[in-house]
Design an enzyme around this catalytic site. Structure first.
Site, PDB file in Angstrom:
ATOM      1  N   TYR A   1       0.830  -1.208   0.000  1.00 41.09           N
ATOM      2  CA  TYR A   1       0.000   0.000   0.000  1.00 41.09           C
ATOM      3  C   TYR A   1       0.865   1.259   0.000  1.00 41.09           C
ATOM      4  O   TYR A   1       0.567   2.231  -0.692  1.00 41.09           O
ATOM      5  CB  TYR A   1      -0.923  -0.003   1.223  1.00 41.09           C
ATOM      6  N   GLU A   2       1.953   1.227   0.765  1.00 41.41           N
ATOM      7  CA  GLU A   2       2.832   2.385   0.880  1.00 41.41           C
ATOM      8  C   GLU A   2       3.875   2.455  -0.234  1.00 41.41           C
ATOM      9  O   GLU A   2       4.738   3.329  -0.216  1.00 41.41           O
ATOM     10  CB  GLU A   2       3.526   2.381   2.249  1.00 41.41           C
TER      11      GLU A   2
ATOM     12  N   GLY B   1     -13.410   1.202   7.554  1.00 40.54           N
ATOM     13  CA  GLY B   1     -14.676   1.887   7.754  1.00 40.54           C
ATOM     14  C   GLY B   1     -15.581   1.214   8.767  1.00 40.54           C
ATOM     15  O   GLY B   1     -16.723   1.618   8.956  1.00 40.54           O
TER      16      GLY B   1
ATOM     17  N   GLY C   1     -14.553   0.737  12.043  1.00 40.34           N
ATOM     18  CA  GLY C   1     -14.123   1.110  13.385  1.00 40.34           C
ATOM     19  C   GLY C   1     -12.928   0.331  13.901  1.00 40.34           C
ATOM     20  O   GLY C   1     -12.561   0.470  15.071  1.00 40.34           O
ATOM     21  N   ILE C   2     -12.300  -0.462  13.053  1.00 39.20           N
ATOM     22  CA  ILE C   2     -11.186  -1.295  13.502  1.00 39.20           C
ATOM     23  C   ILE C   2      -9.958  -0.442  13.819  1.00 39.20           C
ATOM     24  O   ILE C   2      -9.302  -0.639  14.857  1.00 39.20           O
ATOM     25  CB  ILE C   2     -10.871  -2.395  12.461  1.00 39.20           C
TER      26      ILE C   2
ATOM     27  N   TYR D   1      -6.483  10.320  11.497  1.00 42.13           N
ATOM     28  CA  TYR D   1      -5.780  10.697  12.725  1.00 42.13           C
ATOM     29  C   TYR D   1      -6.335  12.003  13.291  1.00 42.13           C
ATOM     30  O   TYR D   1      -6.515  12.142  14.504  1.00 42.13           O
ATOM     31  CB  TYR D   1      -4.277  10.809  12.487  1.00 42.13           C
TER      32      TYR D   1
END
Length: 163
Positions: free
Chosen positions: A26-27, A94, A96-97, A132
């Protein structure tokens, strides 16, 4: 649907490595992953473990991980927790984890007398930055992360031995 955030155990090592590789992809940093199961097992679960891992399970299936370690603030005179990585399977975002990971770590920090929790984020990762901010994190734009590794770390270590 049930969510469980739990301390990782040694047998979670292959799952943790799978999540590390997914995060690196992903990064756009897959080329930097050199960790293997043996190294992770020693670092996270060995006699002198330097870091700790959490696993998020959704209905008993691992869907994410977090790795953290303790640091210390000389200004405050107390320990803190540094979160190295948090990753949630994209299909499970999405729900809430991610927030549950941060709540779990914040609760642990307070229970253990830590005064703060810190982490870094890549400057291009706007979804993470927005998340964040939504949980009340303060982005410290006036601090620049520094790193010694590889040859530079080796060279600096040689200077210590020569002194």
């Amino acid at each position: 649907m049930t969510l469980l955030i739990r301390d990782a155990i040694s047998s979670d090592t292959p799952t943790i490595l799978r999540f590390i590789r997914a995060l690196a992809e992903y990064e756009k940093l897959s080329h930097m992953v050199v960790a293997d199961e043996a190294t992770l097992k020693q670092s996270l679960f060995g006699d002198n473990a330097k870091a700790h891992a959490l696993i998020a399970e959704w209905d008993g299936v691992p869907v994410g991980f977090a790795v953290y370690f303790y640091n210390f603030s000389t200004f405050i005179g107390k320990p803190g927790i540094y979160i190295e990585d948090v990753f949630v399977d994209p299909a499970m975002r999405g729900k809430g984890i991610g927030k549950a990971f941060f709540a779990h770590i914040a609760s642990r920090a307070k229970a253990e007398g830590c005064e703060r929790v810190e982490w870094a984020v890549l400057d291009w990762n706007q979804p993470a930055i927005d998340f964040y901010k939504s949980i009340g994190a303060e982005l410290l734009d006036d601090w620049i992360v520094n790193r010694l590794s590889g040859a530079a770390l080796e060279k600096m270590g040689e200077k210590r031995r020569a002194a």
